[in-house]
Design a protein around this motif. Structure first.
Motif, PDB file in Angstrom:
ATOM      1  N   GLY A 124     -19.150 -24.813  -4.145  1.00  0.00           N
ATOM      2  CA  GLY A 124     -19.045 -25.658  -3.199  1.00  0.00           C
ATOM      3  C   GLY A 124     -17.812 -26.712  -3.376  1.00  0.00           C
ATOM      4  O   GLY A 124     -17.105 -26.915  -1.966  1.00  0.00           O
ATOM      5  N   ARG A 125     -17.231 -26.943  -4.250  1.00  0.00           N
ATOM      6  CA  ARG A 125     -16.234 -27.937  -4.725  1.00  0.00           C
ATOM      7  C   ARG A 125     -14.612 -27.542  -4.474  1.00  0.00           C
ATOM      8  O   ARG A 125     -13.855 -27.536  -3.568  1.00  0.00           O
ATOM      9  N   LEU A 126     -14.600 -26.249  -4.398  1.00  0.00           N
ATOM     10  CA  LEU A 126     -13.503 -25.588  -4.293  1.00  0.00           C
ATOM     11  C   LEU A 126     -13.092 -24.310  -3.701  1.00  0.00           C
ATOM     12  O   LEU A 126     -14.686 -24.094  -3.599  1.00  0.00           O
ATOM     13  N   TRP A 171     -12.451 -21.021 -11.379  1.00  0.00           N
ATOM     14  CA  TRP A 171     -11.876 -22.284 -11.613  1.00  0.00           C
ATOM     15  C   TRP A 171     -12.723 -22.784 -12.996  1.00  0.00           C
ATOM     16  O   TRP A 171     -13.677 -22.743 -12.630  1.00  0.00           O
ATOM     17  N   MET A 186     -16.313 -24.420 -12.659  1.00  0.00           N
ATOM     18  CA  MET A 186     -16.287 -25.424 -11.154  1.00  0.00           C
ATOM     19  C   MET A 186     -17.662 -25.236 -10.243  1.00  0.00           C
ATOM     20  O   MET A 186     -17.822 -24.064 -10.639  1.00  0.00           O
ATOM     21  N   ALA A 224     -11.887 -31.785  -9.619  1.00  0.00           N
ATOM     22  CA  ALA A 224     -12.578 -31.759  -8.114  1.00  0.00           C
ATOM     23  C   ALA A 224     -11.900 -32.993  -7.129  1.00  0.00           C
ATOM     24  O   ALA A 224     -11.647 -32.610  -5.913  1.00  0.00           O
ATOM     25  N   SER A 225     -12.633 -33.776  -7.852  1.00  0.00           N
ATOM     26  CA  SER A 225     -12.584 -34.982  -7.403  1.00  0.00           C
ATOM     27  C   SER A 225     -10.865 -35.654  -6.479  1.00  0.00           C
ATOM     28  O   SER A 225     -10.671 -37.134  -5.926  1.00  0.00           O
ATOM     29  N   ASP A 263     -16.474 -31.852 -12.128  1.00  0.00           N
ATOM     30  CA  ASP A 263     -16.077 -33.260 -11.502  1.00  0.00           C
ATOM     31  C   ASP A 263     -15.169 -33.659 -11.214  1.00  0.00           C
ATOM     32  O   ASP A 263     -14.263 -34.303  -9.857  1.00  0.00           O
TER      33      ASP A 263
END
Length: 285
Positions: A244-246, A164, A241, A173-174, A170
């Motif tokens: 753990g975020r996506l 990604w 990315m 992803a938020s 950040d």
């Protein structure tokens, strides 16, 4: 008079970006490549290569020499081909996926065209799925494109992860709904991304669709959303990315697929060049 052997080492260094890879490409020792460059610089009285601990780059004089060196070696190849009975002739229709063109095609074609000046290339750039359809219709002789894991189509060149990418990962992803920038269907990277988001039950919407990687990159650099690309082909100006975020994306495989009935000599010559060049680039940033 300039030495063609030294010029060949100079071009290999410019292509590969390091003395080690240039030596591997030409089948010579690294010290030999270094000597060739030094002698070339002495003969011209100019510094051609800027060296530091991280990279090798051409100076302004090196850039000025580049086009002339290519022309001299091209003439040498043409003369050699003129008196070689086994030279290749004909037309080869090559289909290449959009992302590969943007990053690696120049290095592949440069040596092939120099070695086989009597071969005419017809180049088609499109999405992998579109290229396969065109090949099925008899419009393309050799396809260099992606396939999904588990597919058996073609001969594997290499495999690498999809990631990604965004200008500000950040911030993207938020968002409550993930803004996706993607190629239109049939796109492998688009399918992989959407399937991963659906499995993770994350809401998404496609905010930008474009058949050109340069267009998608511009949208991502403008902060419109997130883009999926092979890691080694990540465009400048975008960040990966954080883990753990996506959801983790599956790998993709790059393959060569010849058309039945295509000239096997032309297909083999270009395929060998692709394997030699792309294989040497793996793991090199």
């Amino acid at each position: 008079m300039l030495d063609l052997v030294q010029l060949r080492s100079f071009l290999a260094l410019e292509q590969m970006g390091s003395f080690t890879l240039a030596a591997e490409k030409l089948g010579l020792g690294q010290s030999t490549i270094s000597q060739h460059i030094q002698r070339l610089e002495v003969s011209l009285g100019r510094r051609l290569v800027a060296r530091d601990t991280h990279r090798v780059a051409l100076t302004a004089d090196g850039e000025a020499l580049l086009g002339h060196a290519r022309a001299m070696l091209a003439i040498d190849s043409q003369v050699q081909a003129l008196f070689t009975e086994t030279k290749l002739r004909g037309r080869l229709r090559l289909g290449v996926s959009e992302d590969f063109v943007a990053t690696r095609l120049t290095a592949v074609l440069e040596d092939f065209v120099r070695a086989h000046p009597s071969v005419d290339l017809e180049l088609t750039v499109a999405l992998s799925g579109v290229l396969y359809l065109q090949q099925d219709n008899g419009e393309i002789d050799l396809v260099l494109a992606k396939r999904r894991l588990g597919d058996t189509l073609g001969r594997l060149i290499y495999r690498e992860p999809l990631i990604w990418l965004a200008r500000d990962p950040d911030a993207v992803a938020s968002r409550s709904t993930l803004p996706l920038i993607a190629f239109p269907p049939p796109s492998i990277t688009r399918s992989v991304a959407i399937e991963a988001l659906d499995r993770a039950q994350l809401p998404w919407r496609v905010v930008c669709t474009c058949g050109s990687l340069s267009g998608l990159t511009a949208a991502a650099r403008a902060g419109m959303g997130i883009l999926v690309q092979p890691r080694s082909m990540a465009p400048a100006g975008l960040k990966e990315m954080p883990p753990g975020r996506l959801p983790v994306l599956e790998d993709v495989e790059f393959v060569l697929v010849p058309r039945k009935g295509a000239d096997p000599r032309l297909v083999s010559a270009l395929s060998d060049e692709i394997f030699a060049k792309v294989g040497s680039l793996q793991g090199v940033v």
